[in-house]
Write a protein that holds these residues in place. Structure first.
Motif, PDB file in Angstrom:
ATOM      1  N   ASN A   1       0.819  -1.219   0.000  1.00 21.92           N
ATOM      2  CA  ASN A   1       0.000   0.000   0.000  1.00 21.92           C
ATOM      3  C   ASN A   1       0.848   1.262   0.000  1.00 21.92           C
ATOM      4  N   ASN A   2       2.131   1.105   0.216  1.00 21.20           N
ATOM      5  CA  ASN A   2       3.034   2.254   0.254  1.00 21.20           C
ATOM      6  C   ASN A   2       2.986   3.007  -1.085  1.00 21.20           C
ATOM      7  N   SER A   3       2.728   4.324  -1.021  1.00 24.44           N
ATOM      8  CA  SER A   3       2.707   5.113  -2.264  1.00 24.44           C
ATOM      9  C   SER A   3       3.912   6.027  -2.358  1.00 24.44           C
ATOM     10  N   ALA A   4       4.834   5.905  -1.405  1.00 24.71           N
ATOM     11  CA  ALA A   4       5.970   6.829  -1.367  1.00 24.71           C
ATOM     12  C   ALA A   4       7.068   6.426  -2.360  1.00 24.71           C
TER      13      ALA A   4
ATOM     14  N   GLY B   1       1.066  14.181  -3.433  1.00 28.96           N
ATOM     15  CA  GLY B   1       1.834  12.950  -3.325  1.00 28.96           C
ATOM     16  C   GLY B   1       3.310  13.248  -3.344  1.00 28.96           C
ATOM     17  N   GLY B   2       4.104  12.233  -3.053  1.00 29.45           N
ATOM     18  CA  GLY B   2       5.550  12.393  -3.019  1.00 29.45           C
ATOM     19  C   GLY B   2       6.194  11.939  -4.322  1.00 29.45           C
ATOM     20  N   GLU B   3       7.502  11.759  -4.221  1.00 29.63           N
ATOM     21  CA  GLU B   3       8.340  11.485  -5.390  1.00 29.63           C
ATOM     22  C   GLU B   3       7.931  10.204  -6.121  1.00 29.63           C
ATOM     23  N   GLY B   4       7.612   9.144  -5.357  1.00 31.37           N
ATOM     24  CA  GLY B   4       7.273   7.865  -5.971  1.00 31.37           C
ATOM     25  C   GLY B   4       6.046   7.966  -6.851  1.00 31.37           C
ATOM     26  N   LEU B   5       5.013   8.577  -6.314  1.00 29.01           N
ATOM     27  CA  LEU B   5       3.761   8.744  -7.049  1.00 29.01           C
ATOM     28  C   LEU B   5       3.981   9.624  -8.279  1.00 29.01           C
TER      29      LEU B   5
ATOM     30  N   ALA C   1      -9.479  16.080 -11.564  1.00 24.36           N
ATOM     31  CA  ALA C   1      -9.279  14.957 -10.644  1.00 24.36           C
ATOM     32  C   ALA C   1      -8.329  15.392  -9.528  1.00 24.36           C
ATOM     33  N   VAL C   2      -8.571  14.883  -8.320  1.00 29.60           N
ATOM     34  CA  VAL C   2      -7.662  15.111  -7.195  1.00 29.60           C
ATOM     35  C   VAL C   2      -7.210  13.745  -6.695  1.00 29.60           C
ATOM     36  N   VAL C   3      -5.883  13.570  -6.589  1.00 33.85           N
ATOM     37  CA  VAL C   3      -5.335  12.316  -6.065  1.00 33.85           C
ATOM     38  C   VAL C   3      -4.618  12.606  -4.750  1.00 33.85           C
ATOM     39  N   VAL C   4      -4.941  11.839  -3.718  1.00 28.67           N
ATOM     40  CA  VAL C   4      -4.258  11.994  -2.433  1.00 28.67           C
ATOM     41  C   VAL C   4      -3.459  10.735  -2.127  1.00 28.67           C
ATOM     42  N   GLY C   5      -2.135  10.901  -2.052  1.00 31.89           N
ATOM     43  CA  GLY C   5      -1.247   9.830  -1.633  1.00 31.89           C
ATOM     44  C   GLY C   5      -0.396  10.327  -0.483  1.00 31.89           C
ATOM     45  N   PHE C   6       0.719   9.660  -0.257  1.00 34.88           N
ATOM     46  CA  PHE C   6       1.595  10.121   0.813  1.00 34.88           C
ATOM     47  C   PHE C   6       2.300  11.398   0.368  1.00 34.88           C
ATOM     48  N   ASP C   7       1.941  12.522   0.980  1.00 34.93           N
ATOM     49  CA  ASP C   7       2.523  13.814   0.612  1.00 34.93           C
ATOM     50  C   ASP C   7       3.161  14.449   1.839  1.00 34.93           C
ATOM     51  N   PRO C   8       4.492  14.355   1.946  1.00 40.09           N
ATOM     52  CA  PRO C   8       5.157  14.916   3.134  1.00 40.09           C
ATOM     53  C   PRO C   8       5.088  16.439   3.179  1.00 40.09           C
ATOM     54  N   TYR C   9       4.650  17.074   2.076  1.00 44.02           N
ATOM     55  CA  TYR C   9       4.505  18.537   2.049  1.00 44.02           C
ATOM     56  C   TYR C   9       3.044  18.974   2.186  1.00 44.02           C
ATOM     57  N   ILE C  10       2.204  18.069   2.658  1.00 40.18           N
ATOM     58  CA  ILE C  10       0.796  18.456   2.825  1.00 40.18           C
ATOM     59  C   ILE C  10       0.710  19.682   3.722  1.00 40.18           C
ATOM     60  N   ASN C  11      -0.131  20.640   3.336  1.00 39.16           N
ATOM     61  CA  ASN C  11      -0.366  21.787   4.219  1.00 39.16           C
ATOM     62  C   ASN C  11      -1.761  22.361   3.965  1.00 39.16           C
ATOM     63  N   TYR C  12      -2.051  23.440   4.649  1.00 36.59           N
ATOM     64  CA  TYR C  12      -3.396  24.001   4.607  1.00 36.59           C
ATOM     65  C   TYR C  12      -3.741  24.540   3.219  1.00 36.59           C
ATOM     66  N   THR C  13      -2.772  25.206   2.596  1.00 34.46           N
ATOM     67  CA  THR C  13      -3.018  25.788   1.273  1.00 34.46           C
ATOM     68  C   THR C  13      -3.330  24.689   0.250  1.00 34.46           C
ATOM     69  N   LYS C  14      -2.627  23.559   0.352  1.00 31.28           N
ATOM     70  CA  LYS C  14      -2.921  22.435  -0.549  1.00 31.28           C
ATOM     71  C   LYS C  14      -4.358  21.950  -0.342  1.00 31.28           C
ATOM     72  N   ASN C  15      -4.819  21.986   0.906  1.00 32.28           N
ATOM     73  CA  ASN C  15      -6.193  21.553   1.176  1.00 32.28           C
ATOM     74  C   ASN C  15      -7.203  22.545   0.610  1.00 32.28           C
TER      75      ASN C  15
END
Lengths: 301, 301
Positions: A54-57, A104-108, A148-162
């Protein structure tokens, strides 16, 4: 639930799907009880093998390199990660046209690149003009091509992205896809690590919508793999995992035979607990075995 | 639900609690139908008045200045914001000792300072050493004095902050408090703005715990106000609001008389819809009136 050694038709299984962490290797990335040798036996016997995470990183290629280091004799097509699955979902299942807002991160991101998908969003994001308050967010610009919006592992998630994700998702025709909904990463010690599921909760709560989930326990991996590799014979497919709520539930959702190994998250007592309640009965596996290594003796050449 | 003009004992109400947005002023910060004059009448008649808002981004003093600009003749003690309520909860209700990990903005931080509470956390946070992966997070240090996590409106919310919040909350004795759980801010136009509730979902999903909620619709504001200002006579207290799921539910949760004004989020049709379902019946107000301004004619001198 029965011990696997009592399964008369075990040799008729022609496709094996293995979860990785807690099944093939442990959290310290050490092979568990000759799991690599068993996988080699399966491939030599002409069986189809998938390693699913399940890892998306990480990219599929990255996970392939890790598998090779640990002595698993597999190729890229044997690896099924949610980063690759999500890209394959958009390309091979939906044949998606339009731009994807990608949390999402680099892998995605790399898997999206390799599939030639059009996306915006990954990477570090500014916190915005906090002093401006709502006016600062209201001046953000939406990209009219995003559908479309895709949500994966995003280490830079923040309020503005939301703010952006929620604004795109306010259009009911905008697709909403999550790589997976695991709430935590396994970890010992005082520091705990939130999983992609917590980021999904952050976006879904604002948007008031639930995403299509690509990873286990949803049956999406089966549908996506079928679009790429052809149909499964469910009766002859076995899902091997250590977690009842992801691996085993996934296998049951797909109609596969399910096997619990006792080298990871859950044991026999956990199965008995799930068996008692109506709402968790679908997490009870068909079979259990001590470890993947213990399967070697059952495979007739 | 009855029209307020049919309430024979209206003049016996001695405490009025008003929601602000959609009740006293609109989203453009314009006074709605002489609401300020009615509040002046109430104060002149010796009634007790509170202006309550779930907003945790501003201090009570900031909201007082806004009220004065709009012609509301109130003092700081008339203003009840979740930023102030949360600080009062820790100081005046719990008499809290120890350090609080505070996910919040300037307003919340200033209220915590004014109450002399010990906290860490607010303000811009680094995204951390993303390239280091889990190892980067695992090297974070926890403050052993922290025994509470507070989640309010934090425009700098990010993944690293959640790692810390979740790690503190892994200790069951660590308190978990949220200012409020509103999922969205009201806004027209294409940009939508996530509320504090979405940040609470982000943390709560990871932690696998639900917080104590300070703001409406929980009855906490009543208990906190009672600790500071003395007991309410619920029969003689009226909650005036425009939202059924926050204002009216809050009033009913506290045992107050409840009044819906038709100048904001919800109308008569919304009430009828809630009245039909068992699970939303507790959002039906006792009375309705066209606007706060319309209450003037009912108040006998």
């Amino acid at each position: 639930m029965d011990h696997l050694s009592n399964y008369a038709k075990f040799n008729e299984i022609d496709t094996f799907i293995f979860d990785c962490d807690g099944v093939l290797w442990n959290v310290e990335s050490q092979v568990i009880n000759h799991a690599n040798e068993f996988v080699k036996m399966l491939l030599a016997a002409g069986k189809r093998v998938f390693l699913i995470t399940n890892n998306s990183a990480r990219t599929r290629r990255h996970l392939l390199e890790k598998s090779h280091k640990l002595g698993f004799d597999v190729v890229e097509e044997n690896i099924v990660s949610t980063a690759w699955l999500t890209a394959a979902y958009f390309k091979d299942v939906l044949n998606h046209k339009g731009k994807i807002y990608l949390l999402g991160g680099e892998g995605l991101e790399k898997e999206f690149q390799m599939k030639g998908l059009d996306y915006i969003g990954p990477g570090e994001a500014s916190y915005g003009d906090i002093a401006a308050g709502h006016a600062g967010y209201l001046s953000l610009k939406l990209d009219p091509e995003v559908n479309a919006v895709v949500v994966g592992f995003d280490p830079y998630i923040n309020y503005t992205k939301n703010v952006l994700a929620m604004s795109y998702l306010n259009d009911p025709s905008c697709l909403f896809v999550a790589t997976n909904t695991d709430l935590v990463f396994p970890s010992d010690g005082p520091i705990k690590i939130p999983g992609t599921g917590s980021i999904v909760s952050f976006i879904a709560a604002s948007a008031g919508r639930e995403p299509t989930v690509v990873g286990k326990p949803s049956s999406s991996p089966k549908e996506i793999l079928e679009a790429v590799h052809g149909k499964f014979d469910c009766e002859r497919t076995m899902m091997v995992g250590d977690r009842l709520d992801t691996d085993i539930l996934f296998g049951r959702n797909c109609g596969f035979k399910t096997l619990l190994v006792l080298t990871g998250a859950h044991g026999i007592a956990d199965v008995e607990e799930r068996a008692k309640k109506e709402e968790t009965k679908s997490m009870v596996p068909d079979f259990y075995i001590e470890s993947v290594g213990h399967m070697r003796d059952l495979l007739k050449n």
